[in-house]
Design a protein around this motif. Structure first.
Motif, PDB file in Angstrom:
ATOM      1  N   VAL A 122      11.770 -26.922  -1.993  1.00 31.87           N
ATOM      2  CA  VAL A 122      13.209 -27.025  -2.168  1.00 31.87           C
ATOM      3  C   VAL A 122      13.816 -27.223  -0.791  1.00 31.87           C
ATOM      4  N   ASN A 123      14.410 -28.357  -0.599  1.00 30.31           N
ATOM      5  CA  ASN A 123      15.054 -28.616   0.675  1.00 30.31           C
ATOM      6  C   ASN A 123      16.460 -28.051   0.655  1.00 30.31           C
ATOM      7  N   ALA A 124      16.703 -27.174   1.590  1.00 28.62           N
ATOM      8  CA  ALA A 124      18.045 -26.616   1.697  1.00 28.62           C
ATOM      9  C   ALA A 124      18.937 -27.649   2.363  1.00 28.62           C
ATOM     10  N   LYS A 125      20.163 -27.669   1.952  1.00 27.23           N
ATOM     11  CA  LYS A 125      21.112 -28.626   2.516  1.00 27.23           C
ATOM     12  C   LYS A 125      21.853 -27.980   3.670  1.00 27.23           C
ATOM     13  N   ASN A 126      22.130 -28.781   4.659  1.00 25.27           N
ATOM     14  CA  ASN A 126      22.946 -28.336   5.782  1.00 25.27           C
ATOM     15  C   ASN A 126      24.359 -28.838   5.563  1.00 25.27           C
ATOM     16  N   ILE A 127      25.313 -27.954   5.729  1.00 21.04           N
ATOM     17  CA  ILE A 127      26.705 -28.344   5.555  1.00 21.04           C
ATOM     18  C   ILE A 127      27.488 -27.991   6.812  1.00 21.04           C
ATOM     19  N   LYS A 128      28.428 -28.821   7.128  1.00 17.32           N
ATOM     20  CA  LYS A 128      29.290 -28.575   8.272  1.00 17.32           C
ATOM     21  C   LYS A 128      30.514 -27.831   7.766  1.00 17.32           C
ATOM     22  N   ASN A 138      33.659 -26.430  13.624  1.00 17.24           N
ATOM     23  CA  ASN A 138      32.673 -27.497  13.396  1.00 17.24           C
ATOM     24  C   ASN A 138      31.240 -27.038  13.627  1.00 17.24           C
ATOM     25  N   VAL A 139      30.815 -26.066  12.849  1.00 22.13           N
ATOM     26  CA  VAL A 139      29.455 -25.554  12.962  1.00 22.13           C
ATOM     27  C   VAL A 139      28.673 -25.873  11.694  1.00 22.13           C
ATOM     28  N   TRP A 140      27.365 -25.811  11.806  1.00 22.76           N
ATOM     29  CA  TRP A 140      26.486 -26.124  10.687  1.00 22.76           C
ATOM     30  C   TRP A 140      25.961 -24.841  10.062  1.00 22.76           C
ATOM     31  N   ILE A 141      25.989 -24.825   8.738  1.00 21.94           N
ATOM     32  CA  ILE A 141      25.503 -23.698   7.953  1.00 21.94           C
ATOM     33  C   ILE A 141      24.442 -24.221   6.989  1.00 21.94           C
ATOM     34  N   GLU A 142      23.390 -23.450   6.802  1.00 24.21           N
ATOM     35  CA  GLU A 142      22.383 -23.794   5.811  1.00 24.21           C
ATOM     36  C   GLU A 142      22.941 -23.322   4.466  1.00 24.21           C
ATOM     37  N   SER A 143      23.103 -24.225   3.534  1.00 22.34           N
ATOM     38  CA  SER A 143      23.869 -23.939   2.316  1.00 22.34           C
ATOM     39  C   SER A 143      23.267 -22.859   1.426  1.00 22.34           C
ATOM     40  N   LYS A 144      21.969 -22.796   1.334  1.00 20.37           N
ATOM     41  CA  LYS A 144      21.351 -21.837   0.419  1.00 20.37           C
ATOM     42  C   LYS A 144      21.424 -20.408   0.966  1.00 20.37           C
ATOM     43  N   THR A 145      21.078 -20.219   2.236  1.00 19.08           N
ATOM     44  CA  THR A 145      21.044 -18.875   2.815  1.00 19.08           C
ATOM     45  C   THR A 145      22.328 -18.504   3.526  1.00 19.08           C
ATOM     46  N   LYS A 146      23.200 -19.483   3.743  1.00 21.15           N
ATOM     47  CA  LYS A 146      24.451 -19.286   4.494  1.00 21.15           C
ATOM     48  C   LYS A 146      24.165 -18.834   5.925  1.00 21.15           C
ATOM     49  N   PHE A 147      23.053 -19.291   6.491  1.00 20.80           N
ATOM     50  CA  PHE A 147      22.678 -18.954   7.856  1.00 20.80           C
ATOM     51  C   PHE A 147      23.291 -19.954   8.827  1.00 20.80           C
ATOM     52  N   LEU A 148      23.747 -19.464   9.931  1.00 21.33           N
ATOM     53  CA  LEU A 148      24.297 -20.293  10.993  1.00 21.33           C
ATOM     54  C   LEU A 148      23.154 -21.028  11.679  1.00 21.33           C
ATOM     55  N   VAL A 181      28.176 -25.716  19.451  1.00 20.26           N
ATOM     56  CA  VAL A 181      26.912 -26.384  19.767  1.00 20.26           C
ATOM     57  C   VAL A 181      26.813 -27.629  18.903  1.00 20.26           C
ATOM     58  N   ASN A 182      26.561 -28.769  19.541  1.00 10.27           N
ATOM     59  CA  ASN A 182      26.392 -30.022  18.811  1.00 10.27           C
ATOM     60  C   ASN A 182      24.925 -30.157  18.431  1.00 10.27           C
ATOM     61  N   LEU A 183      24.640 -30.027  17.160  1.00 10.31           N
ATOM     62  CA  LEU A 183      23.258 -30.101  16.692  1.00 10.31           C
ATOM     63  C   LEU A 183      22.866 -31.483  16.194  1.00 10.31           C
ATOM     64  N   ASP A 184      23.815 -32.390  16.059  1.00  6.63           N
ATOM     65  CA  ASP A 184      23.554 -33.746  15.564  1.00  6.63           C
ATOM     66  C   ASP A 184      22.732 -33.745  14.276  1.00  6.63           C
ATOM     67  N   ILE A 185      23.170 -32.963  13.338  1.00 14.99           N
ATOM     68  CA  ILE A 185      22.506 -32.882  12.037  1.00 14.99           C
ATOM     69  C   ILE A 185      23.271 -33.764  11.069  1.00 14.99           C
ATOM     70  N   GLU A 186      22.526 -34.510  10.278  1.00 11.31           N
ATOM     71  CA  GLU A 186      23.188 -35.324   9.267  1.00 11.31           C
ATOM     72  C   GLU A 186      23.464 -34.458   8.054  1.00 11.31           C
ATOM     73  N   GLU A 187      24.668 -34.545   7.579  1.00  9.33           N
ATOM     74  CA  GLU A 187      25.053 -33.789   6.386  1.00  9.33           C
ATOM     75  C   GLU A 187      24.443 -34.446   5.159  1.00  9.33           C
ATOM     76  N   GLU A 188      24.002 -33.607   4.248  1.00  7.03           N
ATOM     77  CA  GLU A 188      23.453 -34.127   3.000  1.00  7.03           C
ATOM     78  C   GLU A 188      24.545 -34.865   2.240  1.00  7.03           C
ATOM     79  N   PRO A 189      24.244 -36.007   1.658  1.00  8.66           N
ATOM     80  CA  PRO A 189      25.277 -36.740   0.902  1.00  8.66           C
ATOM     81  C   PRO A 189      25.752 -35.930  -0.299  1.00  8.66           C
ATOM     82  N   LYS A 190      27.033 -36.031  -0.560  1.00  8.59           N
ATOM     83  CA  LYS A 190      27.605 -35.320  -1.706  1.00  8.59           C
ATOM     84  C   LYS A 190      27.331 -36.127  -2.970  1.00  8.59           C
ATOM     85  N   LYS A 191      26.960 -35.415  -4.019  1.00  7.78           N
ATOM     86  CA  LYS A 191      26.616 -36.097  -5.268  1.00  7.78           C
ATOM     87  C   LYS A 191      27.709 -35.951  -6.276  1.00  7.78           C
TER      88      LYS A 191
END
Length: 141
Positions: free
Chosen positions: A18-24, A52-62, A131-141
């Protein structure tokens, strides 16, 4: 037929990835904590808002927590306080961050724990930067 059933059973018993999604997220509230095994001084920053920080959507981890901890560590090292263990605590709501802050502060300032010298770093002393992590946000479905 037997091979097909065997393949089906193998596919069903293999762990699902299960790939967790990263959300800004527009903002989080964060504070830093620093301690050392070499002295009894503990540092805590104010609760600060970071945008403007990134959070892992499933665990809500920074995401990038280690970068924020490193910012505090580098500041304290520059202030002649090297070799410290730094960590950050965050929440999506200011009230939640302040609750965590007060709980942690109470742990180290209670009468039974007066052996620690608590130092506070306000935002004039130290401020976290995004911190600029240059993570691509998962596309919204």
């Amino acid at each position: 037929m037997t091979k097909a059933i065997l393949l089906l059973l193998m596919a069903l018993t293999m762990p699902m990835v299960v790939n967790a999604k990263n959300i800004k997220t527009p903002k989080v509230y964060i504070f830093g904590f620093s301690a050392s095994f070499q002295d009894s001084t503990i540092y805590m920053t104010d609760v600060q808002e970071i945008t403007n920080v990134w959070i892992e959507s499933k665990t809500k981890f920074l995401l990038g927590r280690e970068h924020y901890s490193r910012q505090l560590n580098e500041y304290l090292t520059a202030q002649q306080h090297p070799n410290r263990v730094c960590l950050v605590i965050f929440a999506l709501k200011r009230e939640d961050a302040e609750k965590k802050y007060l709980k942690m502060r109470k742990q180290y300032t209670s009468k039974s724990k007066r052996k620690y010298d608590m130092k506070y770093l306000n935002t004039n002393d130290f401020k976290f930067s995004t911190v600029n992590l240059d993570i691509e946000e998962e596309p919204k479905k």
